[in-house]
Design a protein around this motif. Structure first.
Motif, mmCIF file in Angstrom:
data_model
loop_
_atom_site.group_PDB
_atom_site.id
_atom_site.type_symbol
_atom_site.label_atom_id
_atom_site.label_comp_id
_atom_site.label_asym_id
_atom_site.label_seq_id
_atom_site.Cartn_x
_atom_site.Cartn_y
_atom_site.Cartn_z
ATOM 1 N N ARG A 198 0.829 -1.212 0.000
ATOM 2 C CA ARG A 198 0.000 0.000 0.000
ATOM 3 C C ARG A 198 0.866 1.266 0.000
ATOM 4 O O ARG A 198 0.576 2.230 -0.696
ATOM 5 N N MET A 199 1.945 1.218 0.774
ATOM 6 C CA MET A 199 2.805 2.409 0.865
ATOM 7 C C MET A 199 3.455 2.719 -0.477
ATOM 8 O O MET A 199 3.578 3.876 -0.873
ATOM 9 N N PHE A 200 3.878 1.675 -1.164
ATOM 10 C CA PHE A 200 4.558 1.889 -2.447
ATOM 11 C C PHE A 200 3.551 2.330 -3.515
ATOM 12 O O PHE A 200 3.876 3.151 -4.372
ATOM 13 N N ARG B 180 15.226 10.878 4.391
ATOM 14 C CA ARG B 180 15.554 9.768 5.283
ATOM 15 C C ARG B 180 14.383 8.788 5.469
ATOM 16 O O ARG B 180 14.525 7.782 6.152
ATOM 17 N N CYS B 181 13.247 9.060 4.847
ATOM 18 C CA CYS B 181 12.110 8.138 4.993
ATOM 19 C C CYS B 181 12.488 6.754 4.486
ATOM 20 O O CYS B 181 13.063 6.618 3.422
ATOM 21 N N MET B 182 12.174 5.726 5.282
ATOM 22 C CA MET B 182 12.499 4.352 4.886
ATOM 23 C C MET B 182 11.223 3.542 4.625
ATOM 24 O O MET B 182 11.253 2.316 4.598
ATOM 25 N N THR B 183 10.105 4.254 4.460
ATOM 26 C CA THR B 183 8.838 3.597 4.111
ATOM 27 C C THR B 183 8.481 2.494 5.111
ATOM 28 O O THR B 183 7.958 1.439 4.732
ATOM 29 N N CYS B 184 8.770 2.767 6.383
ATOM 30 C CA CYS B 184 8.540 1.743 7.410
ATOM 31 C C CYS B 184 7.057 1.554 7.716
ATOM 32 O O CYS B 184 6.636 0.477 8.127
ATOM 33 N N GLY B 185 6.268 2.615 7.563
ATOM 34 C CA GLY B 185 4.831 2.500 7.796
ATOM 35 C C GLY B 185 4.376 2.896 9.195
ATOM 36 O O GLY B 185 3.170 2.868 9.474
ATOM 37 N N CYS B 186 5.297 3.274 10.076
ATOM 38 C CA CYS B 186 4.886 3.639 11.444
ATOM 39 C C CYS B 186 3.906 4.814 11.419
ATOM 40 O O CYS B 186 2.947 4.849 12.189
ATOM 41 N N CYS B 187 4.145 5.789 10.525
ATOM 42 C CA CYS B 187 3.263 6.972 10.493
ATOM 43 C C CYS B 187 1.857 6.582 10.033
ATOM 44 O O CYS B 187 0.871 7.159 10.500
ATOM 45 N N LEU B 188 1.752 5.612 9.156
ATOM 46 C CA LEU B 188 0.422 5.172 8.728
ATOM 47 C C LEU B 188 -0.252 4.363 9.836
ATOM 48 O O LEU B 188 -1.453 4.449 10.043
ATOM 49 N N ALA C 29 0.921 10.506 5.710
ATOM 50 C CA ALA C 29 1.967 11.516 5.912
ATOM 51 C C ALA C 29 3.237 11.225 5.111
ATOM 52 O O ALA C 29 3.892 12.150 4.626
ATOM 53 N N ALA C 30 3.607 9.961 4.976
ATOM 54 C CA ALA C 30 4.883 9.643 4.317
ATOM 55 C C ALA C 30 4.874 10.120 2.869
ATOM 56 O O ALA C 30 5.817 10.784 2.412
ATOM 57 N N ALA C 31 3.805 9.809 2.137
ATOM 58 C CA ALA C 31 3.752 10.202 0.719
ATOM 59 C C ALA C 31 3.639 11.726 0.589
ATOM 60 O O ALA C 31 4.234 12.316 -0.323
ATOM 61 N N ALA D 288 5.517 9.355 15.852
ATOM 62 C CA ALA D 288 5.826 7.927 15.664
ATOM 63 C C ALA D 288 7.009 7.698 14.727
ATOM 64 O O ALA D 288 7.568 6.607 14.705
ATOM 65 N N CYS D 289 7.389 8.709 13.962
ATOM 66 C CA CYS D 289 8.405 8.485 12.925
ATOM 67 C C CYS D 289 9.772 8.198 13.546
ATOM 68 O O CYS D 289 10.349 9.056 14.216
ATOM 69 N N PRO D 290 10.329 7.016 13.305
ATOM 70 C CA PRO D 290 11.638 6.690 13.891
ATOM 71 C C PRO D 290 12.770 7.532 13.317
ATOM 72 O O PRO D 290 13.831 7.637 13.910
ATOM 73 N N LYS D 291 12.538 8.143 12.157
ATOM 74 C CA LYS D 291 13.571 8.979 11.528
ATOM 75 C C LYS D 291 13.401 10.457 11.871
ATOM 76 O O LYS D 291 14.108 11.300 11.314
ATOM 77 N N GLU D 292 12.453 10.743 12.730
ATOM 78 C CA GLU D 292 12.202 12.131 13.166
ATOM 79 C C GLU D 292 12.016 13.091 11.983
ATOM 80 O O GLU D 292 12.543 14.211 11.974
ATOM 81 N N PRO E 70 10.121 15.734 9.884
ATOM 82 C CA PRO E 70 9.130 16.752 10.298
ATOM 83 C C PRO E 70 7.840 16.639 9.484
ATOM 84 O O PRO E 70 7.560 17.468 8.621
ATOM 85 N N LEU E 71 7.069 15.601 9.773
ATOM 86 C CA LEU E 71 5.905 15.294 8.931
ATOM 87 C C LEU E 71 4.829 16.370 8.980
ATOM 88 O O LEU E 71 4.213 16.695 7.966
ATOM 89 N N THR E 72 4.601 16.935 10.159
ATOM 90 C CA THR E 72 3.534 17.941 10.224
ATOM 91 C C THR E 72 3.961 19.222 9.496
ATOM 92 O O THR E 72 3.136 19.897 8.887
HETATM 93 S S1 SF4 Z 1 7.312 6.812 9.976
HETATM 94 FE FE1 SF4 Z 1 8.835 8.180 9.077
HETATM 95 S S2 SF4 Z 1 10.333 6.821 8.113
HETATM 96 FE FE2 SF4 Z 1 8.503 5.612 8.506
HETATM 97 S S3 SF4 Z 1 7.283 5.770 6.605
HETATM 98 FE FE3 SF4 Z 1 6.582 7.383 7.952
HETATM 99 S S4 SF4 Z 1 7.794 9.173 7.341
HETATM 100 FE FE4 SF4 Z 1 8.846 7.371 6.541
#
Ligand code: SF4
Ligand code: SF4
Length: 180
Positions: free
Chosen positions: A45-47, A84-92, A107-109, A151-155, A157-159
């Motif tokens: 889904r993320m991709f 630095r986003c690694m598409t981990c999915g934590c934000c979703l 938020a990631a996309a 939640a983003c492990p890479k910190e 600045p999503l907002t």
């Molecule tokens: S939590 Fe952060 S690193 Fe993970 S997908 Fe979302 S923006 Fe990317």
């Protein structure tokens, strides 16, 4: 995965830091993605969402394109953080607007749209990215709960990204309205 109910990276969750008076540690698969097996989820889904947002810089062919245009250090700093986003999915996983049936892009996309719209070459396709975010499931569906940024492990600045891209879509919508 969910470790003690929190979405995070299993590779950085060290057991000795989590031991709490012998309390059990719970491991669960993330809930917003289909489970493949045990703790493994399918994040396709993320991709798909990155494809929807055109989160790349198109180049024509594989020949050497030479140096890109110079970029101010401030822009480099912002883009580095976003890259630095690694598409981990934590934000979703933590976003209340993301459900198995919702179409919200997440938020990631949105943050990747900001990244590629800042790119000296990627900016040529900014309009298409903004169009994608102005449709169904786009940026207007963000409820501003701000769970994602915590939640983003890479910190990342999503907002800030959501606010910046929100301004871009508003400016673009106005221009479109005025036929510019
Ligand atoms: S939590 Fe952060 S690193 Fe993970 S997908 Fe979302 S923006 Fe990317
Ligand atoms: S601000 Fe809230 S609704 Fe918007 S993407 Fe982040 S968690 Fe989801």
């Amino acid at each position: 995965m969910l470790i003690n109910g929190k979405a995070r990276q299993s590779c950085s969750a060290l057991i000795d830091e989590m031991l709490d008076g012998g309390q059990p540690i719970t491991l669960e698969p993330m809930s917003k993605f289909p489970v493949v097996r045990d703790l493994m989820v399918d994040r396709s889904r993320m991709f798909d969402l990155l494809i929807k947002a055109k989160a790349w810089v198109p180049i024509d062919g594989t020949h050497h394109l030479g140096l890109g245009p110079p970029e101010p250090p401030e822009a480099q700093d912002v883009r580095y953080a976003l890259s630095r986003c690694m598409t981990c999915g934590c934000c979703l996983e933590v976003c209340p607007q993301i459900t198995p049936l919702s179409k919200f892009i997440g938020a990631a996309a949105i943050s990747q749209v900001r990244l590629f719209n800042m790119h000296p070459t990627g900016v040529m396709h900014a309009r298409e990215r903004l169009e994608a975010l102005m449709g169904e499931g786009g940026i207007a569906d963000c409820g501003n709960a701000q769970n994602c940024v915590h939640a983003c492990p890479k910190e990342i600045p999503l907002t800030e990204s959501i606010a910046a891209v929100g301004r871009q879509t508003t400016a673009y919508a106005l221009k479109r309205l005025l036929g510019a």
